[in-house]
Design a protein around this motif. Structure first.
Motif, PDB file in Angstrom:
ATOM      1  N   LEU A  44       0.839  -1.203   0.000  1.00 36.71           N
ATOM      2  CA  LEU A  44       0.000   0.000   0.000  1.00 36.71           C
ATOM      3  C   LEU A  44       0.878   1.258   0.000  1.00 36.71           C
ATOM      4  O   LEU A  44       0.621   2.211  -0.745  1.00 36.71           O
ATOM      5  N   TRP A 132      -6.116   1.911  -0.935  1.00 36.80           N
ATOM      6  CA  TRP A 132      -6.627   1.309   0.292  1.00 36.80           C
ATOM      7  C   TRP A 132      -7.914   0.554   0.019  1.00 36.80           C
ATOM      8  O   TRP A 132      -8.107  -0.562   0.506  1.00 36.80           O
ATOM      9  N   THR A 136      -8.033  -3.400   0.561  1.00 42.64           N
ATOM     10  CA  THR A 136      -8.980  -3.915   1.533  1.00 42.64           C
ATOM     11  C   THR A 136      -9.928  -4.921   0.890  1.00 42.64           C
ATOM     12  O   THR A 136     -10.264  -5.947   1.487  1.00 42.64           O
TER      13      THR A 136
END
Length: 139
Positions: A44, A132, A136
């Protein structure tokens, strides 16, 4: 491919896809996270850094453009991005992750001389938010 090579490929892909060159850094991020789920934070961070630096390279191009004619040749007759940056200032750069328009926003921000620190902050925030969400969803 080992972990280091995967992160280097992710950085390269993220950087290039944030410039005027086409790229698919989201797919590379997904591949890295599927192969090495333990690299979630590193992947990330690397993707965000590469994409932010790529966006800032477009910002620098805008800073180097000498006049409106040169700017219009870079972005064409579509000046909506220029108008958005002029009207909303640095916060509009949060949308720099959007395909096609994101490049225009970064170039316009440079040409309009938006302060580089604010540009970095909003570009990075937008890029991070996109990665993100993708990371996720994969994890």
């Amino acid at each position: 491919m080992d972990e280091q090579s995967s992160l280097l490929a992710l950085f390269t892909s993220s950087f290039l896809s944030a410039t005027l060159l086409p790229g698919g850094s989201e797919a590379v991020l997904a591949g890295v996270l599927m192969a090495y789920p333990e690299l979630y934070s590193s992947a990330l961070s690397v993707a965000t850094l590469g994409n932010t630096l790529g966006g800032m390279s477009s910002y620098v191009i805008g800073r180097l453009l000498p006049d409106e004619k040169a700017m219009r040749s870079k972005i064409g007759n579509k000046n909506r991005g220029l108008e958005w940056v002029h009207h909303h200032g640095a916060p509009i750069l949060f949308l720099s992750w959007l395909p096609l328009i994101g490049d225009v926003l970064c170039v316009a921000a440079g040409w309009l001389r938006i302060h580089w620190l604010w540009a970095v902050i909003f570009i990075a925030a937008g890029k991070f938010a996109r990665y993100w969400v993708i990371a996720t969803a994969i994890s």
